[in-house]
Design a protein around this motif. Structure first.
Motif, short mmCIF file in Angstrom:
data_model
loop_
_atom_site.label_atom_id
_atom_site.label_comp_id
_atom_site.label_asym_id
_atom_site.label_seq_id
_atom_site.Cartn_x
_atom_site.Cartn_y
_atom_site.Cartn_z
N SER A 1 39.02 49.42 40.60
CA SER A 1 38.62 48.89 41.91
C SER A 1 38.41 47.39 41.91
O SER A 1 38.52 46.75 42.95
N THR A 2 38.08 46.82 40.75
CA THR A 2 37.66 45.42 40.70
C THR A 2 38.67 44.49 40.04
O THR A 2 38.61 43.28 40.25
N HIS A 3 39.59 45.02 39.24
CA HIS A 3 40.57 44.16 38.58
C HIS A 3 41.71 43.80 39.54
O HIS A 3 42.07 44.58 40.41
N LYS A 4 42.28 42.61 39.33
CA LYS A 4 43.35 42.12 40.18
C LYS A 4 44.55 41.72 39.34
O LYS A 4 44.41 41.27 38.20
N SER A 5 45.74 41.85 39.91
CA SER A 5 46.98 41.66 39.17
C SER A 5 47.43 40.20 39.17
O SER A 5 47.65 39.62 40.23
N LEU A 6 47.55 39.64 37.98
CA LEU A 6 48.15 38.32 37.83
C LEU A 6 49.67 38.41 37.93
O LEU A 6 50.33 37.49 38.44
N THR A 7 50.23 39.53 37.48
CA THR A 7 51.69 39.72 37.47
C THR A 7 52.27 39.64 38.87
O THR A 7 53.32 39.01 39.09
N LEU A 8 51.63 40.27 39.83
CA LEU A 8 52.09 40.21 41.22
C LEU A 8 51.52 38.99 41.93
O LEU A 8 52.14 38.47 42.86
N GLY A 9 50.36 38.51 41.48
CA GLY A 9 49.69 37.41 42.17
C GLY A 9 50.44 36.10 42.09
O GLY A 9 50.58 35.39 43.09
N MET B 1 30.64 35.44 39.30
CA MET B 1 29.63 36.11 40.11
C MET B 1 30.25 37.20 40.99
O MET B 1 29.69 38.29 41.13
N LEU B 2 31.41 36.92 41.57
CA LEU B 2 32.08 37.92 42.40
C LEU B 2 32.44 39.15 41.58
O LEU B 2 32.22 40.29 42.03
N GLN B 3 32.97 38.93 40.39
CA GLN B 3 33.34 40.09 39.57
C GLN B 3 32.12 40.91 39.17
O GLN B 3 32.17 42.14 39.17
N LEU B 4 31.04 40.23 38.82
CA LEU B 4 29.82 40.96 38.46
C LEU B 4 29.32 41.79 39.64
O LEU B 4 28.89 42.94 39.47
N VAL B 5 29.35 41.20 40.82
CA VAL B 5 28.90 41.92 42.02
C VAL B 5 29.79 43.12 42.30
O VAL B 5 29.31 44.23 42.59
N PHE B 6 31.10 42.93 42.24
CA PHE B 6 32.03 44.03 42.52
C PHE B 6 31.94 45.12 41.45
O PHE B 6 32.03 46.32 41.78
N LEU B 7 31.80 44.74 40.18
CA LEU B 7 31.62 45.73 39.13
C LEU B 7 30.37 46.56 39.36
O LEU B 7 30.38 47.80 39.25
N TYR B 8 29.27 45.86 39.70
CA TYR B 8 28.00 46.55 39.95
C TYR B 8 28.13 47.48 41.16
O TYR B 8 27.70 48.64 41.12
N ALA B 9 28.73 46.97 42.24
CA ALA B 9 28.84 47.76 43.48
C ALA B 9 29.71 49.00 43.28
O ALA B 9 29.32 50.11 43.67
N SER B 10 30.88 48.83 42.66
CA SER B 10 31.77 49.97 42.48
C SER B 10 31.17 51.00 41.53
O SER B 10 31.27 52.22 41.77
#
Length: 343
Positions: free
Chosen positions: A281-289, A250-259
């Motif tokens: 704007s909406t993707h997050k890094s697993l490599t650094l995470g 749900m968070l990703q859908l909201v952020f995709l829609y908003a951006s």
């Protein structure tokens, strides 16, 4: 005759959407053979996926770009400003407020919420956003520039954001992070750019670079899901896991829609810019995470709960991205057609 046309249409559909079908097959293969692509497995994804695959993606990006394009992208400061503010300010604040609301009203697992806040502070990834932007036909140069910029900023901003929102020090080894970033991002990108610039690889445009990059991304997807399927040490109950999955989607859908809509309704950005903005704007890094989480919470009894949102977020953003490629292609095509038909 009807059967012939049906088969031809089916083949055409498979060619158009091969990446989406590839994502589904990669997930299925990861579920059947998780040990093959898990960390420490035969394919050694801690090296092949984290370093080699990311390096290939940025090498391909370098071959696909011209120095003039990248320098032009660097000048698009409004695109970069939007992406970095949305990534490092807008998303963390929105997730923090939402987690505070859940914690104070319905009593959701505190450690899962901390994991969500941790995810929200992560920088953009160095692979998926670029591949998806390129697959759609968006502003790849802007996606590359912001992935590199976001990774550098994340080394400094992400630990301080975690300190602000979680109250825990998460200072990374900046020297080690810069070395790893240079090896996987800067060096391959520069080599590809120079080979293209000096016409050493003169036929770069004739190579199936996009398909190669998407195939490499499928390998990253497979190894990511292998680790996810082998994570069975979580002390969480089914409700915690289900809540994490639903909330992340749900968070990703909201952020995709908003951006998307914020960028689309702005007079500053072209349609190609909007595509890059939406994913970067909406993707997050697993490599650094994962390294950040290990520094913060390694050895904690709640480590599995904290890492769950990031493990869910990473493959979810790839799956949603794969689903969005066909409709985004149509939207971009129609947007460009409207511009051409304007008097």
């Amino acid at each position: 005759m009807t059967g012939f046309y049906n088969r031809r249409e089916m083949r055409a559909m498979l060619r158009r959407n091969w990446f989406l079908f590839g994502v589904l097959l990669a997930i299925l293969f990861a579920e059947i053979f998780p040990s093959l692509g898990s960390t420490g497995g035969l394919l050694k994804p801690e090296w092949t996926a984290k370093y080699l695959s990311v390096g290939i993606i940025f090498f391909i990006s370098g071959l696909s770009l011209r120095l003039d394009d990248l320098s032009g992208a660097a000048a698009s400061f409004k695109v970069h400003l939007f992406i970095q503010i949305f990534t490092f300010v807008g998303v963390p604040i929105a997730v923090y407020l939402l987690c505070y609301l859940f914690l104070s009203t319905i009593g959701v697992n505190e450690w899962i919420l901390k994991g969500l806040i941790t995810v929200s502070c992560m920088p953009p990834p160095v692979s998926s956003a670029i591949i998806l932007t390129k697959a759609i036909g968006g502003n790849e140069a802007a996606a590359v520039f912001n992935s590199v910029l976001g990774s550098f900023l994340g080394i400094i901003i992400t630990p301080f954001s975690l300190l602000l929102f979680l109250g825990s020090s998460a200072m990374l080894s900046m020297v080690n992070s810069l070395v790893a970033l240079s090896q996987t991002v800067i060096v391959p990108l520069v080599v590809g750019l120079l080979l293209r610039h000096f016409n050493i690889v003169a036929s770069a445009n004739s190579l199936p670079l996009s398909n190669i990059g998407q195939a490499v991304l499928l390998f990253i997807i497979y190894t990511t899901f292998c680790d996810a399927f082998l994570t069975h040490d979580s002390p969480m109950n089914a409700t915690d896991i289900l809540f994490s999955v639903i909330l992340v989607v749900m968070l990703q859908l909201v952020f995709l829609y908003a951006s998307f809509h914020m960028a689309q309704n702005s007079k500053w950005f072209s349609a190609a810019d909007v595509v890059a903005i939406t994913f970067c704007s909406t993707h997050k890094s697993l490599t650094l995470g994962i390294p950040i989480l290990r520094i913060l919470y390694s050895g904690y009894s709640h480590f599995s709960q904290i890492t769950l949102p990031l493990l869910v977020y990473h493959p979810t953003q790839i799956m949603l991205g794969g689903l969005l490629v066909p409709p985004f292609k149509k939207w971009l095509y129609h947007s460009k057609a409207k511009i051409k038909t304007r008097p």
